[in-house]
Write a protein that holds these residues in place. Structure first.
Motif, PDB file in Angstrom:
ATOM      1  N   VAL A  44       0.830  -1.202   0.000  1.00  0.00           N
ATOM      2  CA  VAL A  44       0.000   0.000   0.000  1.00  0.00           C
ATOM      3  C   VAL A  44       0.869   1.258   0.000  1.00  0.00           C
ATOM      4  CG1 VAL A  44      -1.557   1.343   1.486  1.00  0.00           C
ATOM      5  CG2 VAL A  44      -2.047  -1.054   1.000  1.00  0.00           C
ATOM      6  N   ARG A  45       1.890   1.252   0.821  1.00  0.00           N
ATOM      7  CA  ARG A  45       2.769   2.425   0.890  1.00  0.00           C
ATOM      8  C   ARG A  45       3.533   2.631  -0.414  1.00  0.00           C
ATOM      9  NH1 ARG A  45       5.042   2.138   7.118  1.00  0.00           N
ATOM     10  NH2 ARG A  45       3.041   2.659   8.078  1.00  0.00           N
ATOM     11  N   LEU A  46       3.906   1.567  -1.058  1.00  0.00           N
ATOM     12  CA  LEU A  46       4.597   1.674  -2.349  1.00  0.00           C
ATOM     13  C   LEU A  46       3.674   2.288  -3.405  1.00  0.00           C
ATOM     14  CD1 LEU A  46       7.155   1.056  -3.981  1.00  0.00           C
ATOM     15  CD2 LEU A  46       6.182  -1.182  -4.479  1.00  0.00           C
ATOM     16  N   LYS A  47       2.432   1.829  -3.449  1.00  0.00           N
ATOM     17  CA  LYS A  47       1.462   2.388  -4.397  1.00  0.00           C
ATOM     18  C   LYS A  47       1.208   3.865  -4.116  1.00  0.00           C
ATOM     19  CE  LYS A  47      -1.128  -1.809  -5.429  1.00  0.00           C
ATOM     20  NZ  LYS A  47      -2.423  -2.494  -5.301  1.00  0.00           N
ATOM     21  N   PHE A  78      -6.311   7.078  -3.183  1.00  0.00           N
ATOM     22  CA  PHE A  78      -5.396   7.334  -2.076  1.00  0.00           C
ATOM     23  C   PHE A  78      -6.087   7.070  -0.740  1.00  0.00           C
ATOM     24  CE2 PHE A  78      -2.561   9.824   0.650  1.00  0.00           C
ATOM     25  CZ  PHE A  78      -1.329   9.442   0.138  1.00  0.00           C
ATOM     26  N   ASP A  79      -7.343   7.507  -0.631  1.00  0.00           N
ATOM     27  CA  ASP A  79      -8.117   7.264   0.589  1.00  0.00           C
ATOM     28  C   ASP A  79      -8.328   5.761   0.810  1.00  0.00           C
ATOM     29  OD1 ASP A  79      -8.313   9.950   1.179  1.00  0.00           O
ATOM     30  OD2 ASP A  79     -10.308  10.168   0.285  1.00  0.00           O
ATOM     31  N   ASN A 106      -7.116   3.469   3.994  1.00  0.00           N
ATOM     32  CA  ASN A 106      -7.994   2.576   4.758  1.00  0.00           C
ATOM     33  C   ASN A 106      -7.422   1.154   4.830  1.00  0.00           C
ATOM     34  OD1 ASN A 106      -9.851   4.604   5.278  1.00  0.00           O
ATOM     35  ND2 ASN A 106     -11.090   4.118   3.485  1.00  0.00           N
ATOM     36  N   GLN A 107      -6.840   0.695   3.727  1.00  0.00           N
ATOM     37  CA  GLN A 107      -6.223  -0.628   3.732  1.00  0.00           C
ATOM     38  C   GLN A 107      -5.039  -0.674   4.691  1.00  0.00           C
ATOM     39  OE1 GLN A 107      -5.211  -1.745  -0.278  1.00  0.00           O
ATOM     40  NE2 GLN A 107      -7.303  -1.511  -1.016  1.00  0.00           N
TER      41      GLN A 107
END
Length: 114
Positions: free
Chosen positions: A43-46, A63-64, A68-69
């Motif tokens: 998630v952080r990479l995306k 992004f939101d 949440n993920q």
């Protein structure tokens, strides 16, 4: 097979479905717990790619969703691993024991026993 036996088996099959669902949920929780740190990294990479590309304003909703993920994965990581894995094992054992008993009763009913 008599009517009473059929009713008993129907009730037991309903309980079997409930226990199966419970075991599946516990197994999924264990799997999600194991993969939580990988999910956070992904998630952080995306999110980082979106920010570097300057697409934050265009893709605010995505992004939101990523945020949440990440929150969900962080919440999972705070759980006690012993409780998570014990819950999976106990529900699986409970289901296996139940299936054994159901199989035994079905066999006896079909042979005309009880």
């Amino acid at each position: 097979m008599r009517l009473g036996q059929k009713l008993v088996l129907q009730a037991l099959e309903k309980e079997q479905k409930r226990l199966t669902l419970k075991a599946q949920k516990a197994a999924q929780l264990s799997e999600d717990f194991i993969n939580a740190s990988s999910k956070i990294s992904e998630v952080r990479l995306k999110a980082n790619e979106m920010l570097r590309a300057g697409e934050f304003e265009k893709r605010v909703n995505e992004f939101d969703e990523l945020a949440n993920q990440e929150k969900a994965a962080l919440k999972l990581m705070k759980k006690d691993p012993i409780k998570v894995f014990d819950a999976e094992n106990s529900t699986r054992d409970e289901l296996n024991d139940f299936n054994n008993e159901l199989s035994f009763l079905t066999m006896r009913y079909n042979r005309g026993g009880l």
